[in-house]
Scaffold this motif. Structure first.
Motif, PDB file in Angstrom:
ATOM      1  N   HIS A 115       0.826  -1.213   0.000  1.00 36.24           N
ATOM      2  CA  HIS A 115       0.000   0.000   0.000  1.00 36.24           C
ATOM      3  C   HIS A 115       0.857   1.258   0.000  1.00 36.24           C
ATOM      4  O   HIS A 115       0.610   2.197  -0.770  1.00 36.24           O
ATOM      5  CB  HIS A 115      -0.928  -0.013   1.215  1.00 36.24           C
ATOM      6  N   GLU A 122       3.747   1.636  -1.132  1.00 34.92           N
ATOM      7  CA  GLU A 122       4.468   1.755  -2.397  1.00 34.92           C
ATOM      8  C   GLU A 122       3.522   1.944  -3.575  1.00 34.92           C
ATOM      9  O   GLU A 122       3.955   2.012  -4.733  1.00 34.92           O
ATOM     10  CB  GLU A 122       5.370   0.530  -2.614  1.00 34.92           C
ATOM     11  N   GLY A 123       2.213   2.000  -3.285  1.00 28.76           N
ATOM     12  CA  GLY A 123       1.237   2.302  -4.324  1.00 28.76           C
ATOM     13  C   GLY A 123       0.997   1.183  -5.314  1.00 28.76           C
ATOM     14  O   GLY A 123       0.609   1.435  -6.462  1.00 28.76           O
ATOM     15  N   LEU A 124       1.154  -0.066  -4.902  1.00 32.01           N
ATOM     16  CA  LEU A 124       0.996  -1.195  -5.816  1.00 32.01           C
ATOM     17  C   LEU A 124      -0.217  -2.023  -5.401  1.00 32.01           C
ATOM     18  O   LEU A 124      -0.135  -2.968  -4.616  1.00 32.01           O
ATOM     19  CB  LEU A 124       2.273  -2.036  -5.824  1.00 32.01           C
ATOM     20  N   ALA A 125      -1.354  -1.658  -5.956  1.00 31.43           N
ATOM     21  CA  ALA A 125      -2.632  -2.235  -5.548  1.00 31.43           C
ATOM     22  C   ALA A 125      -2.750  -3.717  -5.871  1.00 31.43           C
ATOM     23  O   ALA A 125      -3.303  -4.500  -5.093  1.00 31.43           O
ATOM     24  CB  ALA A 125      -3.773  -1.464  -6.208  1.00 31.43           C
ATOM     25  N   SER A 185      -0.992  -5.869  -3.406  1.00 31.23           N
ATOM     26  CA  SER A 185      -1.790  -6.005  -2.181  1.00 31.23           C
ATOM     27  C   SER A 185      -2.910  -7.020  -2.375  1.00 31.23           C
ATOM     28  O   SER A 185      -3.147  -7.883  -1.527  1.00 31.23           O
ATOM     29  CB  SER A 185      -2.367  -4.646  -1.789  1.00 31.23           C
TER      30      SER A 185
END
Length: 418
Positions: free
Chosen positions: A400, A402-405, A408
């Motif tokens: 989350h 690192e902005g990698l949906a 996740s």
């Protein structure tokens, strides 16, 4: 530190002609393939015959070899193999429990296909073939290829061919230079693409390896050879002079440095060296290298060690009373040679260690050719259902931030029981 002899100050004109030439060679081989390779072989080596060297030819070269040279080659192969076989023992697989339900593994697999380059400029170098081939064999490389420039007669140098026979190498090519490196890296004509190219060469060979690194693996970028000798009052001036001359005769750009704690030894060494440089058969090259790049200085042992760690020499020779103690303080070098009875020359040929070593200060972060050069560390991870559930929340939190949906989501799906 007081200098008795310093290197000449040589201005750098920034001449990079060889880089442009090499770039063009590599590009042409990549674009045109085998026709370009044959054209360059004709232009550079006057080679018009067969490039492939048959097993019959290598066996014939071996049968024609003098008994003394064959015995020397066999002993070199044996000693290099003993040391590099022992290195393989380091590479044991690892099974490592991380936490409940999570297990990591590490194993080592050899590179599949490797090309070994053996220079043959002023003289053919069978020792370099041995230093490249034996570690590859001990690592378990499936396909080992030898390539080396042809002689003026258009044949592989007989001693190189004989060495290939002794080592059991069945794929041998009379091909060298940047075009040979490019042919191996790209798989030109009848040559199958290799995964890795190792072995030192001239500036064009080295530049071709640099350009093609990434397309093919390389061992490193070899520069002019170098030695740093640290000596005290136990050293022998004539021996030191011979060791400096031995390094200097490699190449006009070779660098030799003697740091001595005893001024009388240093001065006498210079006198003995000047005599040698008038009588050696290789004096023309050795004298040029020494006059341009040679150094003798008188200093303390502490100053010598500091200088060693700064220079990170390819070869470090310790002609001192307690070489093991001094070595403990030296942290950057390609290979070390301990005591007055251990000149670099033994390591170059016959004693078992490898002579393909980092130059140009690269020993700060790299080592020489060894069995590990040809082995790839490969990890694997196994997580069971419980392990996935335990790891998921923390893993999702990291994804989350690192902005990698999708990362996740991938872990979240394993957390939920179906």
């Amino acid at each position: 530190m007081r200098y008795i002899k310093q290197p000449q100050v040589v201005s750098c004109d920034g001449n990079n002609t060889f880089q442009h030439v090499t770039q063009n060679i590599v590009m042409r081989v990549q674009e045109e393939g085998w026709p370009a390779v044959k054209e360059y072989a004709r232009d550079f080596d006057n080679h018009k015959g067969s490039f492939y060297v048959s097993k019959e030819e290598t066996n014939q070269a071996l049968s024609s070899l003098s008994s003394s040279i064959r015995s020397a080659l066999e002993r070199a192969i044996t000693n290099v193999r003993i040391f590099h076989k022992r290195q393989k023992e380091m590479f044991q697989p690892i099974l490592c429990p991380i936490e409940k339900g999570v297990t990591a593994r590490l194993r080592f697999l050899p590179v599949r296909r490797v090309a070994i380059y053996a220079p043959a400029g002023r003289y053919p170098l069978p020792s370099t073939a041995i230093m490249g081939i034996v570690p590859a064999q001990e690592a378990g490389v499936q396909e080992v290829v030898l390539f080396s420039p042809p002689t003026k007669e258009g044949k592989l140098a007989p001693v190189i061919a004989a060495t290939a026979a002794l080592l059991g190498i069945e794929e041998v090519w009379a091909l060298g230079g940047a075009h040979g490196v490019a042919a191996m890296a790209t798989g030109a004509g009848p040559i199958k693409k290799v995964d890795m190219i190792v072995g030192p060469g001239n500036a064009y060979v080295t530049e071709a390896k640099r350009i093609l690194s990434g397309i093919v693996g390389i061992d490193g970028l070899a520069g002019p050879s170098e030695v740093l000798i640290i000596a005290d009052n136990t050293a022998h001036p004539l021996w030191l002079a011979a060791d400096i001359a031995a390094q200097s005769e490699h190449d006009p750009m070779a660098t030799s440095t003697l740091l001595c704690t005893d001024e009388d030894i240093a001065i006498q060494t210079l006198k003995e060296l000047n005599k040698l440089l008038e009588t050696l058969s290789t004096a023309n090259i050795a004298k040029q290298a020494w006059e341009t790049n040679g150094t003798i200085a008188v200093c303390s042992l502490k100053e010598a060690i500091i200088e060693c760690n700064k220079l990170a020499p390819e070869h470090l020779q310790l002609c001192v009373d307690t070489p093991e103690t001094v070595l403990g303080a030296c942290t950057s070098y390609g290979a070390a040679f301990l005591g007055n009875w251990t000149p670099v020359s033994f390591g170059d040929y016959i004693a078992g260690t490898n002579h393909t070593l980092p130059t140009s200060n690269r020993a700060r972060y790299a080592g020489g050719l060894w069995t590990g050069t040809f082995l790839r560390p490969m990890t694997s991870l196994h997580i069971d259902r419980n392990g996935a559930e335990l790891l998921a929340e923390d893993g999702m939190n990291l994804a989350h931030i690192e902005g990698l949906a999708a990362h996740s989501l991938s872990m979240a799906l394993r957390r939920s029981r179906p």
